[in-house]
Structure formats: C-alpha cells, structure tokens
Design a protein around this motif. Structure first.
Motif, PDB file in Angstrom:
ATOM      1  N   PRO A 297       0.846  -1.286   0.136  1.00  0.00           N
ATOM      2  CA  PRO A 297      -0.102  -0.173   0.047  1.00  0.00           C
ATOM      3  C   PRO A 297       0.782   1.314  -0.099  1.00  0.00           C
ATOM      4  N   SER A 298       0.521   2.317  -0.607  1.00  0.00           N
ATOM      5  CA  SER A 298       0.966   3.619  -0.222  1.00  0.00           C
ATOM      6  C   SER A 298       1.135   4.037   1.116  1.00  0.00           C
ATOM      7  N   VAL A 299       2.197   5.020   1.269  1.00  0.00           N
ATOM      8  CA  VAL A 299       2.081   5.466   2.985  1.00  0.00           C
ATOM      9  C   VAL A 299       0.963   6.237   3.113  1.00  0.00           C
ATOM     10  N   ASN A 300       0.341   7.058   2.097  1.00  0.00           N
ATOM     11  CA  ASN A 300      -0.934   7.767   2.048  1.00  0.00           C
ATOM     12  C   ASN A 300      -1.967   6.943   2.290  1.00  0.00           C
ATOM     13  N   ASP A 301      -2.326   5.942   1.717  1.00  0.00           N
ATOM     14  CA  ASP A 301      -3.523   5.199   1.857  1.00  0.00           C
ATOM     15  C   ASP A 301      -3.407   4.135   3.228  1.00  0.00           C
ATOM     16  N   THR A 302      -1.828   4.112   3.726  1.00  0.00           N
ATOM     17  CA  THR A 302      -1.810   3.244   5.047  1.00  0.00           C
ATOM     18  C   THR A 302      -2.393   4.241   6.157  1.00  0.00           C
ATOM     19  N   MET A 303      -1.979   5.618   6.043  1.00  0.00           N
ATOM     20  CA  MET A 303      -2.252   6.426   6.875  1.00  0.00           C
ATOM     21  C   MET A 303      -3.656   6.743   7.083  1.00  0.00           C
ATOM     22  N   LYS A 304      -4.443   6.767   5.893  1.00  0.00           N
ATOM     23  CA  LYS A 304      -5.859   7.296   5.825  1.00  0.00           C
ATOM     24  C   LYS A 304      -6.708   6.010   6.328  1.00  0.00           C
ATOM     25  N   PHE A 305      -6.190   4.717   6.195  1.00  0.00           N
ATOM     26  CA  PHE A 305      -6.814   3.499   6.744  1.00  0.00           C
ATOM     27  C   PHE A 305      -6.727   3.502   8.103  1.00  0.00           C
ATOM     28  N   LYS A 306      -5.527   3.735   8.511  1.00  0.00           N
ATOM     29  CA  LYS A 306      -5.096   4.152  10.117  1.00  0.00           C
ATOM     30  C   LYS A 306      -6.200   5.103  10.880  1.00  0.00           C
ATOM     31  N   TYR A 307      -6.199   6.219  10.017  1.00  0.00           N
ATOM     32  CA  TYR A 307      -7.135   7.082  10.576  1.00  0.00           C
ATOM     33  C   TYR A 307      -8.681   6.756  10.791  1.00  0.00           C
ATOM     34  N   LEU A 308      -9.023   6.057   9.798  1.00  0.00           N
ATOM     35  CA  LEU A 308     -10.403   5.702   9.730  1.00  0.00           C
ATOM     36  C   LEU A 308     -10.588   4.602  10.842  1.00  0.00           C
ATOM     37  N   LEU A 309      -9.856   3.832  11.010  1.00  0.00           N
ATOM     38  CA  LEU A 309      -9.826   2.821  12.347  1.00  0.00           C
ATOM     39  C   LEU A 309      -9.738   3.614  13.650  1.00  0.00           C
ATOM     40  N   GLU A 310      -8.839   4.627  13.736  1.00  0.00           N
ATOM     41  CA  GLU A 310      -8.560   5.219  15.143  1.00  0.00           C
ATOM     42  C   GLU A 310      -9.874   6.138  15.342  1.00  0.00           C
ATOM     43  N   HIS A 311     -10.440   6.613  14.372  1.00  0.00           N
ATOM     44  CA  HIS A 311     -11.568   7.464  14.626  1.00  0.00           C
ATOM     45  C   HIS A 311     -12.834   6.717  15.301  1.00  0.00           C
ATOM     46  N   SER A 312     -12.776   5.240  14.796  1.00  0.00           N
ATOM     47  CA  SER A 312     -13.830   4.356  15.641  1.00  0.00           C
ATOM     48  C   SER A 312     -13.460   4.177  17.264  1.00  0.00           C
ATOM     49  N   GLY A 313     -12.337   4.818  17.690  1.00  0.00           N
ATOM     50  CA  GLY A 313     -11.944   4.683  18.942  1.00  0.00           C
ATOM     51  C   GLY A 313     -10.860   3.427  19.415  1.00  0.00           C
ATOM     52  N   LYS A 314     -10.409   2.890  18.339  1.00  0.00           N
ATOM     53  CA  LYS A 314      -9.636   1.657  18.568  1.00  0.00           C
ATOM     54  C   LYS A 314      -7.963   2.135  18.488  1.00  0.00           C
ATOM     55  N   LYS A 315      -7.171   1.390  19.284  1.00  0.00           N
ATOM     56  CA  LYS A 315      -5.745   1.742  19.337  1.00  0.00           C
ATOM     57  C   LYS A 315      -5.116   0.928  18.048  1.00  0.00           C
ATOM     58  N   VAL A 316      -4.638   1.724  17.137  1.00  0.00           N
ATOM     59  CA  VAL A 316      -4.206   1.164  16.007  1.00  0.00           C
ATOM     60  C   VAL A 316      -2.685   1.352  15.794  1.00  0.00           C
ATOM     61  N   THR A 317      -1.710   0.277  15.436  1.00  0.00           N
ATOM     62  CA  THR A 317      -0.086   0.598  15.264  1.00  0.00           C
ATOM     63  C   THR A 317       0.049   0.114  13.594  1.00  0.00           C
ATOM     64  N   VAL A 318       1.127   0.570  13.067  1.00  0.00           N
ATOM     65  CA  VAL A 318       1.390   0.284  11.761  1.00  0.00           C
ATOM     66  C   VAL A 318       2.611  -0.569  12.215  1.00  0.00           C
ATOM     67  N   ARG A 319       2.714  -1.856  11.733  1.00  0.00           N
ATOM     68  CA  ARG A 319       4.016  -2.678  11.998  1.00  0.00           C
ATOM     69  C   ARG A 319       5.213  -2.224  11.222  1.00  0.00           C
ATOM     70  N   LEU A 320       6.405  -2.112  11.846  1.00  0.00           N
ATOM     71  CA  LEU A 320       7.499  -1.758  11.121  1.00  0.00           C
ATOM     72  C   LEU A 320       8.124  -2.690  10.494  1.00  0.00           C
ATOM     73  N   GLU A 321       8.379  -2.676   9.175  1.00  0.00           N
ATOM     74  CA  GLU A 321       8.758  -3.666   8.487  1.00  0.00           C
ATOM     75  C   GLU A 321      10.387  -4.162   9.112  1.00  0.00           C
ATOM     76  N   ARG A 322      10.840  -5.224   9.458  1.00  0.00           N
ATOM     77  CA  ARG A 322      11.977  -5.842  10.040  1.00  0.00           C
ATOM     78  C   ARG A 322      12.557  -6.643   8.994  1.00  0.00           C
ATOM     79  N   GLY A 323      13.782  -6.614   8.605  1.00  0.00           N
ATOM     80  CA  GLY A 323      14.399  -7.504   8.125  1.00  0.00           C
ATOM     81  C   GLY A 323      14.070  -7.960   6.539  1.00  0.00           C
TER      82      GLY A 323
END
Ligand code: SAH
Ligand code: SF4
Length: 337
Positions: A297-323
C-alpha cells in the motif's frame, strides 16, 4: 539424550538416576536456560569426572544453525536444522529499546493453511514441531548472541493452533524454565476456531492475535482458504466468547494490500466488523513475496486507513517492517536456503 527441553523436575530425576544431588540439576538447568551453553564441557561448575559421566549419556542440543543472516536494521534470521534434516526459520528482532529482544518462532515445518500472500504456505505442510524443537529456536538465538530473549511471538512458519499441544507445552517451558512471562508472549492464528475455543477455556495470560486481513467473507476467502472452513461470522462469535471468558483484549492483524483491502470502504467494513470486539489493531503493510503480484500500500493509503480505524476509538499501530533485506519480514519465511 538431549538436555535442552528438560524441566527442572526431569533434570532432578535424571540426577537421581546418576546418583548425583538435586543441586546438580539446578546448576545444569541454569547452564541450559540462563547461560545458554551448547556443550556439557562449558558447565564449568560441575567436576570434570561428572561432566565426562554426563557426556557419555547426553548432550545439550541436537539442532544446528544452517544459515545465519543479519539485516541492516539489526534483525537476525536463522535457518535451523533438526536431526531429521527438516529446517525452520527463526527471527530475532531488536527494537530501539535495547532491553527488548523479541524472538519470532515457528510452530510447524511449512503450513497447510496456504494463504495466498504468504511464502510459508507455498511449500505446503511438512510436519508439526515438538515443543522441544520450538524452545530450541529460542535457545539457538540465546546461544548465538549471548543475550536473553525477553519476548516471544508465534509468528514464524506454521499455524500454532493446529499444533496446540506442543505450543502449550512450549509456553509452559518459556514461563517456568526461561522465565519469560506469559504476558510477553503472543500467539498468532489465521482463525482456527476449535483452538480459539480451547484457549478461551484455559487461563493463559498470553496475547491472542488474529490474522483477519479482510473485513468480509467474500474478500477474505479470496486470500485465505481457511475462510471456507471457519467463516468470519463464526470467527466473530468465537472471539466474543474468548474475550468474554478471559477478559483479555485481543490483537487484530490486518495486512494492507494495495487496491485489494486498503480502500476507505474496507476500513469502514472493518470498523463495523470490530465494533463490539475488545481489540487493538496492527496494520501490516504487505511485504513482497516473489510468487504473487500483490502490491504494497502507499504510505498515504496506510495513514488514511489507520485514521479511519482510530476514529472508531480503537488503538491502531502500523507494524514496522523488519529484516526485509534478508527476507525475514512477515510472510517471507519459507524454511529453506
Ligand atoms: N499462521 C499464523 C502465524 C504466522 S504469523 C498466522 O497466520 O497468524 C505471520 C503473520 O504475517 C500473519 O499475520 C500473516 O498473515 C502475516 N503475513 C503473511 N504473509 C505476509 C506478507 N507477504 N506480508 C505481510 N504480512 C504477511
Ligand atoms: Fe500459514 Fe500463517 Fe502463512 Fe497463512 S499466513 S499460510 S496461516 S503461516
């Protein structure tokens, strides 16, 4: 006989068979799980004679590191080989806070669930790991790095809830022998309902993570064949029951795949699906796997998705890509060289 994987009580029984004191069992236990030695010769507070006696019937381990790769972000991936020649991958992640060392362990050789986005599923299922083979992965990391693992995630190869007996026994050893608290352990599942029901009835303190990845039956079955066996509606009821019985918050994992499930409409459907579930959400930007043509996903779409979920009151994290540079990121483990 292999000493790694023996509990204190089992070591005490072994000592009494050898005519040694209980205290020897404590010392050996400490060498195996805290100091993480790989040979009996390194157990220097045992007399030379006793070490020889022990060596004539036992060794510390029978697993080997076949390949070790170090990522530029510090993540280490091991390909571990068991005596029958089967291999799995284990990953050590260091986060900024150096005190936290997380081992990502495998529960099976291969995986039968065959999600379309995952490299592990592509090779099919080979066999379950025994609990000793599971804990050997953490010991391998500790022996190689000289560090103590502090957190464990069952997010390597395999479906832990399809090998629950061994996973539960490994959890017991992680708790009692490694002294890693259950709260520092996460079990991730593609949604095996009978396994979730069993965990609901146990008083395990570990975190349950659900690989949801899509908010509707029609979308989910396109990427996860398990959706045909355990559809979302039933999964939701199992999760409600789990949360109700344990009082625990679960984690929802959601891979974002460009143009497939990362649109605002999908976020809205996800909010609806999760509305009465006590959960945190972990968004995982898709990591590329050669066998398919899904896109990140693009960074923009990821942030938009995160925002929509957060708006519903949930705690949302984006997993850092490792390795990712050593194919150690989520979904990239395949268990071969
Ligand atoms: N079988 C269990 C445990 C493995 S966890 C499960 O599926 O939950 C591995 C995690 O990485 C899961 O959430 C899985 O869905 C995710 N994953 C698999 N392939 C991926 C990929 N290509 N990119 C990002 N995450 C992926
Ligand atoms: Fe198996 Fe998990 Fe990979 Fe699906 S994502 S194929 S359940 S390891």
């Amino acid at each position: 006989m292999i000493l790694a994987g023996l509990t204190l009580e089992e070591l005490e029984n072994l000592m009494s068979e050898l005519g040694a004191t209980k205290f020897r069992a404590k010392q050996i236990h400490n060498w195996i799980y805290s100091k993480s030695v790989s040979s009996i010769d390194e157990m220097t507070n045992l007399s030379k004679d006793f070490r020889e006696q022990l060596k004539s019937i036992a060794s510390v381990t029978d697993t080997q590191i076949k390949i070790k790769q170090v990522s530029k972000d510090g993540t280490i991936k091991y390909l571990i080989e068991y005596p029958d020649g089967e291999c799995v991958e284990t990953v050590l992640m260091r986060f900024d806070n150096r005190a936290n060392l997380t081992a990502c362990v495998s529960s099976q050789v291969g995986c039968a669930v065959n999600c379309s986005f995952c490299a592990t599923g592509k090779g099919g299922f080979r066999r379950n790991l025994t609990y000793k083979e599971i804990i050997e992965q953490v010991l391998t990391i500790q022996r190689d790095t000289g560090l103590k693992v502090t957190n464990i995630v069952f997010m390597g190869q395999g479906e832990p809830l399809l090998n629950l007996e061994n996973v539960l026994k490994a959890l017991e050893l992680f708790n009692n022998d490694f002294q890693i608290g259950a709260r520092r352990i996460t079990i991730s599942t593609s949604g095996i309902i009978p396994g979730i029901n069993r965990l609901a009835d146990s008083d395990l303190q570990s975190t349950l993570a659900i690989s949801l990845h899509a908010p509707t039956h029609d979308l989910r079955k396109q990427i996860m064949p398990i959706e045909n066996k355990y559809p979302l509606n039933d999964l939701k009821n199992a999760l409600l029951n789990y949360i109700n019985k344990t009082g625990r918050r679960i984690t929802i994992e959601y891979i974002l795949i460009h143009g497939f499930n990362d649109m605002p409409q999908a976020a809205k459907e996800l909010v609806y699906f999760l509305k009465d579930l006590k959960c945190n959400i972990n968004l995982i930007p898709y990591n590329s796997v050669i066998e398919n043509d899904y896109k990140k996903p693009s960074v923009n779409d990821t942030m938009k998705f995160k925002y929509l979920l957060e708006h519903s009151g949930k705690k949302v994290t984006v997993r850092l890509e490792r390795g990712a540079d050593i194919d150690a990121a989520c979904g990239q483990l395949r268990g071969r060289a």
